[in-house]
Design a protein around this motif. Structure first.
Motif, PDB file in Angstrom:
ATOM      1  N   VAL A 229       0.714  -1.372   0.091  1.00  0.00           N
ATOM      2  CA  VAL A 229      -0.060   0.008   0.057  1.00  0.00           C
ATOM      3  C   VAL A 229       0.906   1.096  -0.162  1.00  0.00           C
ATOM      4  O   VAL A 229       1.606   1.144   0.529  1.00  0.00           O
ATOM      5  CB  VAL A 229      -0.851  -0.001   1.027  1.00  0.00           C
ATOM      6  N   ILE A 230       0.606   2.263  -0.797  1.00  0.00           N
ATOM      7  CA  ILE A 230       1.348   3.288  -0.817  1.00  0.00           C
ATOM      8  C   ILE A 230       0.354   4.476  -0.089  1.00  0.00           C
ATOM      9  O   ILE A 230      -0.507   4.833  -0.814  1.00  0.00           O
ATOM     10  CB  ILE A 230       1.763   3.799  -2.172  1.00  0.00           C
TER      11      ILE A 230
ATOM     12  N   PHE B 160      -9.686   5.482  -2.202  1.00  0.00           N
ATOM     13  CA  PHE B 160      -8.753   4.224  -2.419  1.00  0.00           C
ATOM     14  C   PHE B 160      -8.811   3.794  -3.760  1.00  0.00           C
ATOM     15  O   PHE B 160      -9.843   3.828  -4.431  1.00  0.00           O
ATOM     16  CB  PHE B 160      -8.981   3.093  -1.429  1.00  0.00           C
ATOM     17  N   CYS B 161      -7.524   3.482  -4.454  1.00  0.00           N
ATOM     18  CA  CYS B 161      -7.443   3.048  -5.753  1.00  0.00           C
ATOM     19  C   CYS B 161      -6.439   2.428  -6.242  1.00  0.00           C
ATOM     20  O   CYS B 161      -5.563   2.130  -5.157  1.00  0.00           O
ATOM     21  CB  CYS B 161      -7.587   4.464  -6.595  1.00  0.00           C
ATOM     22  N   THR B 162      -6.254   1.803  -7.356  1.00  0.00           N
ATOM     23  CA  THR B 162      -5.085   1.184  -7.851  1.00  0.00           C
ATOM     24  C   THR B 162      -4.853   1.424  -9.058  1.00  0.00           C
ATOM     25  O   THR B 162      -5.705   1.730 -10.022  1.00  0.00           O
ATOM     26  CB  THR B 162      -5.322  -0.470  -7.578  1.00  0.00           C
ATOM     27  N   GLY B 163      -3.645   1.380  -9.436  1.00  0.00           N
ATOM     28  CA  GLY B 163      -3.246   1.759 -11.078  1.00  0.00           C
ATOM     29  C   GLY B 163      -3.144   3.023 -11.239  1.00  0.00           C
ATOM     30  O   GLY B 163      -3.077   4.236 -10.616  1.00  0.00           O
TER      31      GLY B 163
ATOM     32  N   ALA C  91      -7.646  12.751   0.744  1.00  0.00           N
ATOM     33  CA  ALA C  91      -6.515  11.781   0.797  1.00  0.00           C
ATOM     34  C   ALA C  91      -6.701  10.699  -0.019  1.00  0.00           C
ATOM     35  O   ALA C  91      -7.812  10.362  -0.431  1.00  0.00           O
ATOM     36  CB  ALA C  91      -6.149  11.254   2.305  1.00  0.00           C
ATOM     37  N   ILE C  92      -5.529  10.316  -1.002  1.00  0.00           N
ATOM     38  CA  ILE C  92      -5.584   9.326  -1.855  1.00  0.00           C
ATOM     39  C   ILE C  92      -4.717   8.219  -1.591  1.00  0.00           C
ATOM     40  O   ILE C  92      -3.288   8.454  -1.274  1.00  0.00           O
ATOM     41  CB  ILE C  92      -5.473  10.011  -3.102  1.00  0.00           C
TER      42      ILE C  92
ATOM     43  N   LEU D 194     -15.259   7.004   2.979  1.00  0.00           N
ATOM     44  CA  LEU D 194     -14.567   6.150   2.344  1.00  0.00           C
ATOM     45  C   LEU D 194     -14.757   5.918   0.901  1.00  0.00           C
ATOM     46  O   LEU D 194     -16.029   5.457   0.694  1.00  0.00           O
ATOM     47  CB  LEU D 194     -14.422   4.735   3.386  1.00  0.00           C
ATOM     48  N   VAL D 195     -13.954   6.224  -0.112  1.00  0.00           N
ATOM     49  CA  VAL D 195     -14.432   5.813  -1.306  1.00  0.00           C
ATOM     50  C   VAL D 195     -13.321   4.858  -2.170  1.00  0.00           C
ATOM     51  O   VAL D 195     -12.034   4.939  -1.901  1.00  0.00           O
ATOM     52  CB  VAL D 195     -14.550   7.362  -2.170  1.00  0.00           C
ATOM     53  N   TRP D 196     -14.147   3.830  -2.923  1.00  0.00           N
ATOM     54  CA  TRP D 196     -13.250   3.074  -3.843  1.00  0.00           C
ATOM     55  C   TRP D 196     -13.534   3.834  -5.081  1.00  0.00           C
ATOM     56  O   TRP D 196     -14.448   3.897  -5.711  1.00  0.00           O
ATOM     57  CB  TRP D 196     -13.469   1.608  -3.789  1.00  0.00           C
TER      58      TRP D 196
END
Length: 338
Positions: A199-200, A218-221, A241-242, A268-270
């Protein structure tokens, strides 16, 4: 680009140089092959090679991630379940270009939801121990990552060969980050003492005053870079915050628990660029809810459900991108909802 592995002399026929074979003395040999366009046949061969040579880092790259669909039987029958069925470890790496970049449905999605659906980690389990990270890796049937920095890409490949056991590794990598000016790493992030980051976390203004943060995304890529640019444009760097998930499966419960506890008053958001019935949302949602013991919702922001993986129309692509970025930073979007 990462495809420039072999240099050819323009004046002397068949005279070539492979720079990766001249990095340092006593290095392992490096071989690159242009294989035939039979994903089923070639992936089967590479799987066997990796099984016979567990100390080799064997990587198979699809031209686009979508093209692994013609090798689906190899993935389902052997890679996903090989250890469970035959107690055979295998460290093969699948490099699957993946990202919504305005191209057509056969050139956009490596279908991460399929790999996540076949992952054997329990969405309801909350097992923490001193060796949580390595025990997760040992117990899983494979590892699914989406690296957003060159350093993390380097580290996940390095970890793959340094692990004392072998697991298949699925790497989802957008082609556009090869050229993205913000997708870069310092060599300081790749020297001795540095490791792969599952996790970053947010490390900007929002992280310095977490109780003032109104939303954690929260995300990826590569969607991370779209989100960071939009956050700056809207001057919301203190309120939003991301956090990036670099390793999606096995799910980093422990690190995300720290992130969730850091921002107690935030939505909290995806956020994902894939359609709602694709991508990661169905996998991450129950796991986030397990961490918070079902006391806080995790909202979805992304494209609407769709049968095709992408539209193939650049204008439609940009309109849908604009729509979900607006929702991601509308701090009143989920007020009053449960």
């Amino acid at each position: 680009s990462h495809r420039h592995h072999v240099l050819h002399d323009q004046e002397v026929d068949k005279r070539t140089c492979v720079p990766m074979n001249h990095l340092w003395e006593q290095q392992a040999p490096y071989t690159v092959c242009n294989s035939s366009l039979s994903e089923y046949g070639v992936l089967g061969f590479e799987l066997g090679f990796a099984m016979a040579s567990p100390n080799a880092l064997v990587c198979w790259e699809a031209q686009f991630g979508d093209f692994h669909n013609t090798a689906q039987c190899i993935i389902d029958q052997f890679i996903s379940s090989g250890q469970a069925k035959w107690v055979r470890h295998n460290g093969i790496v699948l490099l699957l270009p993946h990202g919504m970049e305005g191209m057509g449905p056969e050139h956009s999605s490596a279908r991460p939801e399929r790999f996540l659906q076949m992952s054997n980690d329990d969405s309801d389990a909350y097992p923490f121990s001193e060796q949580f990270e390595v025990s997760q890796l040992y117990e899983c049937n494979w590892i699914v990552v989406n690296c957003s920095t060159p350093a993390n890409y380097f580290h996940v490949l390095r970890r793959q060969i340094l692990l004392p056991f072998r697991k298949p590794l699925i790497i989802l990598t957008p082609k556009s980050l090869l050229r993205h000016p913000e997708a870069k790493s310092s060599f300081d992030e790749m020297v001795s003492g540095t490791t792969f980051q599952r996790v970053i976390p947010e490390n900007g203004l929002a992280a310095h005053a977490p109780h003032e943060v109104k939303r954690v995304i929260f995300c990826t890529g590569k969607v991370y870079y779209d989100l960071v640019k939009e956050r700056k444009n809207q001057d919301l760097e203190k309120q939003v915050a991301i956090t990036r998930l670099e390793q999606i499966s096995p799910f980093p419960f422990d690190l995300l628990k720290e992130e969730l506890e850091k921002y107690p008053g935030a939505d909290l958001v995806w956020c994902q660029e894939e359609h709602k019935n694709s991508g990661y949302y169905d996998y991450v949602k129950p796991r986030f809810r397990t961490i918070v013991n079902h006391t806080r919702p995790i909202w979805y922001v992304g494209r609407e459900p769709a049968a095709a993986a992408a539209t193939g129309n650049k204008n439609t692509h940009l309109v849908s991108l604009r729509r979900f970025l607006d929702t991601a930073f509308n701090l009143e979007a989920f007020e009053g909802k449960t």
